[in-house]
Structures are given as C-alpha cells and as structure tokens.
Design an enzyme around this catalytic site. Structure first.
Site, mmCIF file in Angstrom:
data_model
loop_
_atom_site.group_PDB
_atom_site.id
_atom_site.type_symbol
_atom_site.label_atom_id
_atom_site.label_comp_id
_atom_site.label_asym_id
_atom_site.label_seq_id
_atom_site.Cartn_x
_atom_site.Cartn_y
_atom_site.Cartn_z
ATOM 1 N N ARG A 186 0.853 -1.197 0.000
ATOM 2 C CA ARG A 186 0.000 0.000 0.000
ATOM 3 C C ARG A 186 0.880 1.234 0.000
ATOM 4 N NH1 ARG A 186 -5.149 -1.736 3.658
ATOM 5 N NH2 ARG A 186 -5.337 -3.782 2.693
ATOM 6 N N GLU A 238 0.664 4.100 1.017
ATOM 7 C CA GLU A 238 0.133 5.114 1.931
ATOM 8 C C GLU A 238 1.307 5.881 2.513
ATOM 9 O OE1 GLU A 238 -1.684 2.198 4.442
ATOM 10 O OE2 GLU A 238 -3.557 2.160 3.317
ATOM 11 N N ARG A 263 1.358 1.755 13.371
ATOM 12 C CA ARG A 263 0.507 0.606 13.021
ATOM 13 C C ARG A 263 0.454 0.288 11.526
ATOM 14 N NH1 ARG A 263 -5.559 2.545 14.538
ATOM 15 N NH2 ARG A 263 -6.266 1.347 12.752
ATOM 16 N N GLU A 315 -7.743 -1.819 15.112
ATOM 17 C CA GLU A 315 -8.367 -2.711 14.122
ATOM 18 C C GLU A 315 -7.426 -3.868 13.791
ATOM 19 O OE1 GLU A 315 -9.630 -0.905 10.330
ATOM 20 O OE2 GLU A 315 -9.062 -2.806 9.390
ATOM 21 N N SER A 336 -10.849 -6.431 8.850
ATOM 22 C CA SER A 336 -12.079 -5.967 8.221
ATOM 23 C C SER A 336 -12.623 -7.122 7.406
ATOM 24 C CB SER A 336 -11.805 -4.811 7.260
ATOM 25 O OG SER A 336 -11.520 -3.654 7.971
ATOM 26 N N ARG A 371 0.214 -6.788 12.401
ATOM 27 C CA ARG A 371 -0.664 -6.051 13.327
ATOM 28 C C ARG A 371 -1.053 -6.958 14.496
ATOM 29 N NH1 ARG A 371 -4.598 -1.940 12.015
ATOM 30 N NH2 ARG A 371 -3.103 -0.998 10.591
HETATM 31 P P1 ATP Z 1 -6.310 0.762 9.013
HETATM 32 O O1 ATP Z 1 -7.673 1.387 9.198
HETATM 33 O O2 ATP Z 1 -5.695 0.279 10.272
HETATM 34 O O3 ATP Z 1 -5.400 1.605 8.166
HETATM 35 P P2 ATP Z 1 -7.441 -0.668 6.805
HETATM 36 O O4 ATP Z 1 -8.875 -0.630 7.135
HETATM 37 O O5 ATP Z 1 -6.916 0.266 5.776
HETATM 38 O O6 ATP Z 1 -6.559 -0.552 8.144
HETATM 39 P P3 ATP Z 1 -7.829 -3.263 5.610
HETATM 40 O O7 ATP Z 1 -7.827 -2.938 4.173
HETATM 41 O O8 ATP Z 1 -9.125 -3.500 6.277
HETATM 42 O O9 ATP Z 1 -7.012 -2.151 6.398
HETATM 43 O O10 ATP Z 1 -6.808 -4.483 5.821
HETATM 44 C C1 ATP Z 1 -7.055 -5.622 6.625
HETATM 45 C C2 ATP Z 1 -6.131 -5.708 7.811
HETATM 46 O O11 ATP Z 1 -4.757 -5.639 7.406
HETATM 47 C C3 ATP Z 1 -6.272 -4.568 8.803
HETATM 48 O O12 ATP Z 1 -7.340 -4.804 9.667
HETATM 49 C C4 ATP Z 1 -4.947 -4.586 9.489
HETATM 50 O O13 ATP Z 1 -4.888 -5.646 10.452
HETATM 51 C C5 ATP Z 1 -3.991 -4.929 8.372
HETATM 52 N N1 ATP Z 1 -3.416 -3.735 7.725
HETATM 53 C C6 ATP Z 1 -4.046 -2.863 6.925
HETATM 54 N N2 ATP Z 1 -3.229 -1.908 6.485
HETATM 55 C C7 ATP Z 1 -2.028 -2.177 7.005
HETATM 56 C C8 ATP Z 1 -0.751 -1.539 6.918
HETATM 57 N N3 ATP Z 1 -0.571 -0.440 6.167
HETATM 58 N N4 ATP Z 1 0.277 -2.103 7.599
HETATM 59 C C9 ATP Z 1 0.109 -3.210 8.326
HETATM 60 N N5 ATP Z 1 -1.069 -3.846 8.455
HETATM 61 C C10 ATP Z 1 -2.134 -3.345 7.810
HETATM 62 MG MG MG Z 2 -10.146 -2.109 7.466
#
Ligand code: ATP
Ligand code: MG
Length: 435
Positions: free
Chosen positions: A217, A219, A225, A358, A361, A409
């Site tokens: 990602r 980001e 986190r 979190e 999801s 996580r």
């Molecule tokens: P967050 O709100 O914490 O940024 P997200 O809703 O963007 O997470 P999801 O797309 O739902 O993340 O990804 C599923 C799971 O993967 C998350 O619940 C989290 O445990 C993990 N995760 C998501 N983004 C990341 C990241 N950038 N680094 C590490 N773990 C992540």
């Molecule tokens: Mg999520």
C-alpha cells in the site's frame, strides 16, 4: 580439513545438557568472553542454547587458551571438548576444549547485541541481520511463526484450501488506497493491495479458501501501526454470511493465542507478556456511535477513529470487539449492502477491534453482477477495470463472505509491541528500503 566436515558430528547445545555425552563437537557464535587470567570463559551460543567453554591455564592446550579471550564476540567457531559437570556454569555443565577453530571472525559490531542492549529501533533495523541474533527478537518471530502455522492449521482442519494469488495486478484498483506502480514490459502494472478479488473468484469455485500473502500500500503515513509492505491472513467462504465469518475470526484468534500459550512459554517469558484468551463483544456501528457520544469521543459518520478504537478496549478489556452493520459508505464497493437491498444505508461489513486497534475488516460480499456494477459506479470506479471479476459472478455464484487479518498487526497486539516494525523482519516503510 574441509569446512563442511566440521559439522558432520555437530551436537546441539541443548543435547549436551539433556543427554549423557562425553566428548562433543559444537559450532556456534561467541556470545561473550571473560578473562580471569588463569581461567578464561567463553559462552558459546547456537539456536538451542548457551554453554560455557572453560579454559584453564594449567590444563588447556596453550594456543586454545590464548585464543579464548581474543575471539571477538559473535564470531563463528567450532569447538571440540570434554563435557564436565560444573556447579558454577549455567545449566550445570561446561566444556573443556581440546580443539578450537575460528570459522569466521566477526568485525567490530555496529550495534549492541547483548541481552542488555539499549540500541534504538532504527539503528537495530539498519542492522537487522545482527539484531535477529538476540533472544527477544528471535522470540517475537518464533511466536509469529506459531501465529501463521496455527492460522493454517485451524482452517485446513476445517476443509479450507490454501491458495496463492498474484502480486502483480493490471489497472484495476479496489479503491480506498494508493497503489505502487511498476513497469511490466510495455505496460504499467501495480502491486496488489490485497488478494480480495481473487479469493472471491476462487470461493465461487472451491468454496473455502485461505491465504497468507504479502500486500503493498503506497500510503504516505508514518504511524506505529502501518507498513507499506505487510502480510495478510485472509479467508473467503462460500455459502456464508458475515455472522458466520465473524464467528470464524473469533475462534481462530482464540485458537492462535491458545497455541502460543502452549508452544511458546519460553518466548513469552523472555518478552514478559502473558496473553489471555480474549472474550468477544458484538456491537452495531450505531451502538458504538451512541457509546462514543456518551463518552464524548468523536467518530466519523462511516468510520471509527483511533481514539474510538482505544475507548472500545477500555470499555471491553481483553475482548475482540466486532463492530457490524457498518455504514455502506465506509466500506469498499464489494461489500454487500445490508439485506441485499441496493438502497440500504448500512452494509454486511464489519471491523474487528482488539487491544484498541483494528485487526481485521470483513463481511459478506456482493455476488450479484448488477448490484456490483451499481456499487462500483457509486464509488466512482470504472466498471471496465473489473470486467473479469464481475463476469466471474455470472455463471452460478454462491453468496460468500470473508475477512483479512494483518499478520504483523496481530503479532504486535498480542505481544504488546510498541511499534509494528518490531513485528516484521525487514520492514518497508516510506523511508526504509534496506536491508
Ligand atoms: P487501518 O484502518 O488500520 O489503516 P485498513 O482498514 O486500511 O486498516 P484493511 O484494508 O481492512 O485495512 O486491511 C485488513 C487488515 O490488514 C487490517 O485490519 C490490518 O490488520 C492490516 N493492515 C491494513 N493496512 C495495514 C498496513 N498499512 N500495515 C500493516 N497492516 C495493515
Ligand atoms: Mg479495514
């Protein structure tokens, strides 16, 4: 002598303590040395333990005695010697060496690798190859290995099949996050942000699938986190709805923690953590909104804030809190509107919050092509980018649901680590690409 032959009769340190062996050949790292002039000690370490090598001026061959104090810490050596009982030595046994070969001498160490190391995280990560020689660091990754193994074990035992999905994807994006671009011959491609679309297509054929895979990602945030490359533990189940998969999530997290308690007592002791099997709490998004209002904590109209996630832990300690009936707007296009109603304001999506963060999801997905197209348009994405995905639901497609847990996580939260980078061997964040 050829070097490989040196290890032919190698004994592991734990076996020196547990078995009756008189002469042993050991190989490992120099953990520490101590020189009391007439007696010299060297602590030898391998993956199974640490043992004291004792040189006595009057008994030990002269060159070996001289070498014992000179070998730099972390050098790799071979030692042959006699096992004797010793009241002072750790484990009650020590080795009197008769042969010593320095296989590979360590240069000056860039970081402190002792048990008392106070080296800060960035410097430790710069030297991760050395940092991973330390017991607490090894403990984290032994436990992480238990986490991924137990995840597999739990679902394989329930008839799931482990799948491998592509990491290179074409133009289509799920939305919701920035993707990394790459060159692929004449084309532009992206690194996958999740196995989502693939696991859904496969659930439509194989029913129950799971995977542990890397995702990327782009980001830009710098938080404790988020990583830019992380690993997800995912499942997808046909003939299931969000209630069924929430239950699976609850059960697998409990199973994982139970397995850690069973398999890693030593590692937990080193890390000074004492995980408990969590309880569970199920709340609708609306109930959470009301609770937060009572406690004067802000949440968005379609997402929880970090503050709200932490409050949930305070209100329901040691619980996995499932927040369901999530506003449709706050969920990706593939999440089923509540009750399959295209005018619904709520969705069949949920988040799971554990220890104030979190961890997952998930939800029921849309298996109806027309509804999927409506939702893709509503999210301002392009239908043509999802053609093969949408088409996969045109030929008999079961209702299905699934979720995704971040491996790093979850590791971080179970072990109370202060930063997610502690839970990944070679972290990739905005600033870090090496080692
Ligand atoms: P967050 O709100 O914490 O940024 P997200 O809703 O963007 O997470 P999801 O797309 O739902 O993340 O990804 C599923 C799971 O993967 C998350 O619940 C989290 O445990 C993990 N995760 C998501 N983004 C990341 C990241 N950038 N680094 C590490 N773990 C992540
Ligand atoms: Mg999520």
């Amino acid at each position: 002598m050829e070097k490989e032959n040196l290890f032919k009769n190698r004994t592991l340190i734990k076996d020196v303590f547990s078995k009756k062996i008189k002469t042993v050949e050991l190989s490992g790292w120099v953990h520490n040395t101590r020189d009391l002039s007439k007696v010299k000690f060297l602590l030898l370490r391998d993956r199974t333990g640490i043992i004291q090598i004792t040189g006595v001026k009057s008994k030990t061959p002269k060159e070996i005695f001289q070498d014992l104090e000179k070998i730099p810490r972390e050098s790799v050596i071979y030692i042959k010697g006699e096992v004797v009982d010793s009241k002072q030595a750790i484990g009650g046994k020590e080795i009197l060496p008769s042969e010593l070969i320095i296989i590979n001498k360590a240069e000056t160490l860039p970081i402190d690798v002792t048990d008392f190391s106070k080296t800060e995280l960035p410097k430790r990560l710069d030297n991760r190859f050395l940092d991973t020689r330390r017991k607490p660091i090894q403990a984290i990754f032994k436990i992480q290995s238990t986490i991924s193994m137990s995840f597999r074990e739990y679902f394989v035992n329930k008839g799931f099949i482990e799948i491998q999905t592509p990491s290179i994807i074409s133009s289509s994006s799920e939305g919701g996050t920035e993707l990394f671009e790459a060159k692929y011959f004449e084309k532009k491609v992206y690194l996958a942000q999740s196995p989502q679309l693939y696991k859904q297509m496969l659930a439509g054929a194989i029913e129950k699938v799971m995977t542990i895979c890397p995702v990327w990602r782009a980001e830009k945030h710098n938080t404790i986190r988020h990583l830019n490359e992380s690993r997800q533990m995912d499942i997808e189940m046909a003939f299931a709805d969000s209630k069924i998969v929430m239950k699976e999530l609850e059960e697998v997290v409990k199973y994982i923690i139970k397995k850690i308690i069973e398999k890693n007592p030593k590692e937990l002791e080193i890390l000074k953590v004492n995980p408990k099997i969590p309880k569970t709490k199920y709340l609708t998004f609306k109930e959470v909104a009301t609770l937060m209002k009572q406690h004067k904590i802000n949440i968005d109209k379609d997402d929880l804030t970090g503050e709200a996630e932490r409050k949930l832990e305070e209100l329901f300690p040691n619980s996995i809190v499932f927040v369901y009936d999530w506003p449709l707007e706050g969920k990706p296009f593939y999440i089923m509107p509540k009750d399959q109603d295209k005018n619904a304001k709520l969705s069949e999506g949920f988040d799971a919050i554990y220890k104030g963060m979190e961890i997952s999801s998930g939800g029921q997905r849309i298996h109806i092509p027309e509804l999927l197209e409506t939702r893709i348009k509503a999210k301002k994405l392009k239908i043509k980018d999802f053609k093969s995905y949408i088409d996969s639901f045109r030929f008999g497609s079961p209702p299905h649901a699934g979720w995704s847990i971040g491996l790093e996580r979850l590791t971080m939260l179970i072990l109370n680590l202060p930063n997610i980078r502690e839970a990944v061997l070679f972290p990739r964040d905005r600033d870090r690409l090496t080692p």
